[in-house]
Write a protein that holds these residues in place. Structure first.
Motif, PDB file in Angstrom:
ATOM      1  N   TYR A  56      10.842  41.749  68.123  1.00 16.14           N
ATOM      2  CA  TYR A  56      11.736  42.844  67.225  1.00 16.14           C
ATOM      3  C   TYR A  56      12.772  43.483  68.220  1.00 16.14           C
ATOM      4  O   TYR A  56      13.960  43.415  67.890  1.00 16.14           O
ATOM      5  N   PHE A  57      12.394  44.132  69.365  1.00 13.56           N
ATOM      6  CA  PHE A  57      13.508  44.745  70.127  1.00 13.56           C
ATOM      7  C   PHE A  57      14.358  43.615  70.994  1.00 13.56           C
ATOM      8  O   PHE A  57      15.331  44.031  71.347  1.00 13.56           O
ATOM      9  N   LEU A  58      13.751  42.502  71.107  1.00 10.42           N
ATOM     10  CA  LEU A  58      14.541  41.388  71.898  1.00 10.42           C
ATOM     11  C   LEU A  58      15.373  40.415  70.934  1.00 10.42           C
ATOM     12  O   LEU A  58      16.683  40.223  71.196  1.00 10.42           O
ATOM     13  N   PRO A  61      18.839  42.616  68.441  1.00  4.84           N
ATOM     14  CA  PRO A  61      20.179  42.750  69.094  1.00  4.84           C
ATOM     15  C   PRO A  61      20.674  41.477  69.138  1.00  4.84           C
ATOM     16  O   PRO A  61      22.186  41.343  68.759  1.00  4.84           O
ATOM     17  N   MET A  62      20.057  40.261  69.245  1.00  4.24           N
ATOM     18  CA  MET A  62      20.927  39.100  69.215  1.00  4.24           C
ATOM     19  C   MET A  62      21.289  38.622  68.130  1.00  4.24           C
ATOM     20  O   MET A  62      22.071  38.015  67.909  1.00  4.24           O
ATOM     21  N   LEU A  63      20.597  38.928  67.032  1.00  2.00           N
ATOM     22  CA  LEU A  63      20.915  38.464  65.516  1.00  2.00           C
ATOM     23  C   LEU A  63      22.052  39.472  64.931  1.00  2.00           C
ATOM     24  O   LEU A  63      22.839  38.906  64.622  1.00  2.00           O
ATOM     25  N   LEU A  64      22.306  40.660  65.462  1.00  2.00           N
ATOM     26  CA  LEU A  64      23.081  41.489  65.507  1.00  2.00           C
ATOM     27  C   LEU A  64      24.572  40.882  65.912  1.00  2.00           C
ATOM     28  O   LEU A  64      25.842  40.946  65.211  1.00  2.00           O
ATOM     29  N   ALA A  65      24.137  40.577  67.088  1.00  2.00           N
ATOM     30  CA  ALA A  65      25.578  40.051  67.624  1.00  2.00           C
ATOM     31  C   ALA A  65      26.018  38.827  67.286  1.00  2.00           C
ATOM     32  O   ALA A  65      27.247  38.595  66.995  1.00  2.00           O
TER      33      ALA A  65
END
Length: 110
Positions: A56-58, A61-65
């Protein structure tokens, strides 16, 4: 003759191996008084929770980027598509939908 100096990779590997061994010993010590089925259920639940937490926490951010990049690419392409040229184009000879002839703005005029 071999050197006693360890490479950085070997030191990191040794550190990770010793850390895992310490973790495994403390885990075994913590669960030795519980029934085997309960101990295994707790281990699986904790490990699944840890994996879920890390994913979830890794990945978030990658999906948001990735979403931001896709949005920026989409906006950059849409700004090109919104440009409208109201000036009529020059007539030209070409092969079009109605055969060879004189076309202006995609319409045969002669």
């Amino acid at each position: 003759m071999t050197s006693k100096h360890l490479t950085a990779g070997a030191r990191i590997g040794r550190f990770l191996g010793l850390a895992y061994k310490k973790y495994a010993r403390s885990e075994a010590k913590a669960f030795q008084k519980l029934p085997i089925a309960l101990a295994m259920a707790i281990k699986v639940a904790v490990r699944a929770g840890t994996v879920g937490f890390l994913l979830y926490f890794l990945l978030l951010p990658m999906l948001l980027a990735a979403l931001a990049v896709a949005l920026l690419v989409g906006l950059s392409r849409s700004s090109i598509d919104l440009h409208v040229d109201f000036a009529p184009s020059e007539p030209e000879l070409m092969h079009g939908n109605d055969g060879y002839g004189l076309y202006q703005d995609g319409i045969r005029i002669g």
